[in-house]
Design an enzyme around this catalytic site. Sequence first.
Site, short mmCIF file in Angstrom:
data_model
loop_
_atom_site.label_atom_id
_atom_site.label_comp_id
_atom_site.label_asym_id
_atom_site.label_seq_id
_atom_site.Cartn_x
_atom_site.Cartn_y
_atom_site.Cartn_z
N LYS A 80 -6.53 -18.81 4.22
CA LYS A 80 -6.40 -18.14 2.93
C LYS A 80 -7.44 -18.73 1.99
O LYS A 80 -7.77 -19.91 2.09
CB LYS A 80 -4.99 -18.38 2.38
N GLY A 180 11.69 -3.07 -6.40
CA GLY A 180 10.24 -2.97 -6.52
C GLY A 180 9.73 -1.72 -5.84
O GLY A 180 9.86 -1.56 -4.63
N GLY A 182 6.47 -0.46 -5.83
CA GLY A 182 5.01 -0.47 -5.92
C GLY A 182 4.40 0.17 -4.69
O GLY A 182 4.96 1.09 -4.10
N HIS A 183 3.26 -0.36 -4.28
CA HIS A 183 2.54 0.23 -3.14
C HIS A 183 3.41 0.30 -1.90
O HIS A 183 3.44 1.32 -1.21
CB HIS A 183 1.29 -0.61 -2.85
N TYR A 186 7.55 1.95 -2.75
CA TYR A 186 7.69 3.40 -2.96
C TYR A 186 7.58 4.15 -1.63
O TYR A 186 8.37 5.08 -1.35
CB TYR A 186 6.64 3.91 -3.96
P1 NAD Z 1 2.90 -3.94 -6.03
O1 NAD Z 1 2.41 -4.84 -7.10
O2 NAD Z 1 2.20 -2.66 -5.78
O3 NAD Z 1 4.45 -3.57 -6.31
C1 NAD Z 1 5.39 -4.46 -6.80
C2 NAD Z 1 6.37 -3.64 -7.63
O4 NAD Z 1 7.45 -4.49 -8.00
C3 NAD Z 1 5.77 -3.09 -8.93
O5 NAD Z 1 6.08 -1.73 -9.05
C4 NAD Z 1 6.43 -3.94 -10.01
O6 NAD Z 1 6.59 -3.23 -11.23
C5 NAD Z 1 7.75 -4.26 -9.37
N1 NAD Z 1 8.42 -5.46 -9.87
C6 NAD Z 1 7.87 -6.63 -10.29
N2 NAD Z 1 8.82 -7.48 -10.68
C7 NAD Z 1 10.01 -6.85 -10.51
C8 NAD Z 1 11.36 -7.21 -10.73
N3 NAD Z 1 11.70 -8.39 -11.23
N4 NAD Z 1 12.32 -6.32 -10.41
C9 NAD Z 1 12.00 -5.11 -9.92
N5 NAD Z 1 10.73 -4.70 -9.71
C10 NAD Z 1 9.75 -5.56 -10.01
O7 NAD Z 1 2.97 -4.84 -4.71
P2 NAD Z 1 3.07 -4.32 -3.21
O8 NAD Z 1 1.70 -4.27 -2.63
O9 NAD Z 1 3.96 -3.13 -3.12
O10 NAD Z 1 3.79 -5.58 -2.52
C11 NAD Z 1 5.17 -5.83 -2.72
C12 NAD Z 1 5.55 -7.15 -2.06
O11 NAD Z 1 5.25 -7.10 -0.67
C13 NAD Z 1 4.78 -8.37 -2.58
O12 NAD Z 1 5.63 -9.50 -2.52
C14 NAD Z 1 3.66 -8.53 -1.59
O13 NAD Z 1 3.20 -9.87 -1.53
C15 NAD Z 1 4.35 -8.14 -0.31
N6 NAD Z 1 3.45 -7.64 0.73
C16 NAD Z 1 2.66 -6.57 0.51
C17 NAD Z 1 1.82 -6.11 1.52
C18 NAD Z 1 0.95 -4.89 1.31
O14 NAD Z 1 0.43 -4.35 2.30
N7 NAD Z 1 0.77 -4.41 0.11
C19 NAD Z 1 1.79 -6.75 2.76
C20 NAD Z 1 2.64 -7.84 2.97
C21 NAD Z 1 3.46 -8.28 1.95
#
Ligand code: NAD
Length: 344
Positions: A80, A180, A182-183, A186
Amino acid sequence: MSIFELPDFDGHEQVVFASDSQSGLKAIIAIHNTHRGPAMGGCRMWAYPDSTAAATDALRLARGMTYKNAMAGLPIGGGKAVIIGDARTSKSPELFRALGRAIDQLGGRYITAEDVGTSPADMTFVREQTRYVAGLSGDLGGTGDPSPATALGVFVGIEAAVRHRLGVDSVNGLTVAVQGLGHVGYDLARRLHEAGARLIVADIDRANGERAAAQFGARIVAPDEIVDAQADVFAPCALGAVLNRQTLPRLKCSVVAGAANNQLATDDIGEMLRDAGVLYAPDYVINAGGIIKVCAEYLQEPVDSVEDRVRAISGTLDEVFQMAERDGIATSRAADTLARARFA
Ligand code: NAD
């Protein structure tokens, strides 16, 4: 500060401090283990209070990538990079070019990608200086956002968990609480809805919840109430450390399975979940869909092989659940043991 004395130092193979006075780059690249192949893991940009905090994060995250990549069966190790700086105010093309040069000097021992605070657009500048970068946008031969692959992995992981814990073949008719939207969250909610699950959702951004309510008939609860939701499955898809001594007694679900990284605030929470009768799908096993996709992109493997490999997360979780049951240990510990055997 000595790296070797930091609590998160775990026999990391190499730790590199990179700086560039012109662009202001201050970065730490941690390579934890390359027994399975070159170390791969994203580059985080964060306003760390000091270099000890940054080094601690780099060490911890690099180690986590070794476990995640090994459990996903990928021919890569764990590493990392972290950039010390505010992602909102301190980014520049030159900063990422300087990072690219530092990575290039490692000769392929570390391959970077985007992470919290960095984007595919930033990786474009890294790519100008090194080929050891993945997670690029489509116009640079990349495959774009890895989140849908992560969501697919979490979805099949939830199916594996409810099969094991509740003896049902699908989520049809079950209630899933998604924290949550997000990406990843949803897209996971969409898949769950299409499979017939009832949804309870929470997001600090109210618009995300309202969109899920309109599109998937989800019931919205306040962000600080989602942990209490009366649901079969709780899917954390927002923050780390969501499973802790305060939240554990509030859980009403029988399965915790979601995308968020580092869900357990401390290691012993894994045992406490087991004692409480909650089946926990270890985060780094269930959320590996994104790295599976990014790794395939880097190795230029056919895109259509990715889906099968992401779906295989389900079988890996079965193995974890069975070992935990057989040995009477927490699933988090079973996953760690299986992972270590794969990268030793
Ligand atoms: P993102 O930032 O797109 O979405 C996170 C969502 O959580 C946002 O909509 C935000 O408003 C919401 N949020 C933040 N704090 C909150 C709370 N206290 N209560 C409710 N909602 C809250 O992130 P993402 O890419 O969707 O990733 C989500 C999680 O998954 C993260 O922990 C990330 O490290 C992990 N992750 C993501 C991926 C990936 O491919 N994107 C891969 C492995 C792990």
